[in-house]
Design an enzyme around this catalytic site. Sequence first.
Site: not given
Length: 479
Positions: A373, A171
Amino acid sequence: MTNVKVKIPNDFMLGAAVSAWQTEGWVGKKESQDSYLDLWYKHNKHVWHNGFGPAIATNFYERYEEDIQNMKEIGLTHFRTSINWSRFLVDYKNAVVDEEYASYVDDVINKLIQNGIEPMICLEHYEVPAELFEEYGGWGSKHVVELFIAYAEKVFERYGDRVKHWFTFNEPIVVQTRVYLDAIRWPFEQNTKKWMQWNYNKGLATAKAVKLFKEMELKEKYGAKIGVILNPEVTYARSTAEHDQQAAKMYDLFFNRVFLDPSIKGEYPKELFDVMEKHAITFDYTEEELTLIKENTVDYVGLNLYFPHRVKARTSAWNEEAPFHPSYYYDMFELPGKKMNPYRGWEIYPKIMYDMGIRMKEEYGNIEWFIAENGMGVENEKRFRNDSNIIQDDYRIEFISEHLKWLLKAVDEGVNCIGYMLWAFTDNVSPMNAFKNRYGLVEIDLEDNRNRHLKKSAYWYKELIESKEFEAVNEAVYK
């Protein structure tokens, strides 16, 4: 019959993820080895739920052998975590390795492999060293990019013979978005140009790490791959009207394509340069750097998908006294009647898996990718314990099965998705929310010395991995 049976391909990865800073704790950490997250916690401990932060976390550093046995019990095929850059080195400018921490990482990797679990290693999961953040401004500095590559070389040299799955960042857009775009995290500086420079420098760092990876011939020698883990925000316009569609395109440009395009296509969208110039937020770059990015794209990508983003065209004028923010072009839209996770405040819309998959196939050359995720955070889970002390998290089982169902529908239609990694293996510390919302297959019992207990979802996931099938809601049944 209200449910359908869903089959999982035999070679489909089924694992779970955590990160170093969210699990390890500070045991063995030197005073000089703070990361950005440690700094934030020390400066702003009061905003972390009940004061929990990275200091102890789940104490994975001391309890990893126990945790790996739980992974084996569940049957995880893969496990992703990060190496904490701030702890791996004792001298960031000369890339001097901390042998104590490096030996711990060695042992974790070796024990994972010995237990039939494939390690997946991320080089940076928000763990930029505090010293580099304070002295150089963190990822705002191209010097830090070079120091990151020196760190990456040490990591590749040490573990490249065993680790087959490498990632530069997890991220990469998040930290600077919270700090410099929205100014909701320490050190609270609203600076959109700095936000954009961090975005660019992380994209450049990914390309440089890929180049290093190729030069070290890790793919040829060991069959390894390198990628990046992104969190594209699957974006839907409020309506089919052009003004709403344009709002969604602009949101997508700033928050998704800014990393997807250079990582996979090797170039930034022309319209991004146009809009950066219009608002005087163009990042500092050279043509040589853009060529390097073009020539060093990733082997594959991990995508973190949790919930959809819905936008509409702005209906109010922009305050010209305020610094530019991408919301100049959009407002968020709240879909009436949406299904919600009330604890996290996120919409539950499993079709994001399918829609993102089709996009990867049609817009990004059907590159190999996987879900890095996906998961559901729930507050106060201990109220769901049964007489056997097992948390009955049926809501998590439903969440996973519905998202997996839509993901596998995309795979059936030729989407090149190779796996699903749940967030998270255990409950762990999240930024600010700490242990408030629990995500794990395995409970971390804060009231009992952080002892571990498998939840109902862990036993369900074990069965899913063994049988390669599960039941999910049949969308064709109408009530």
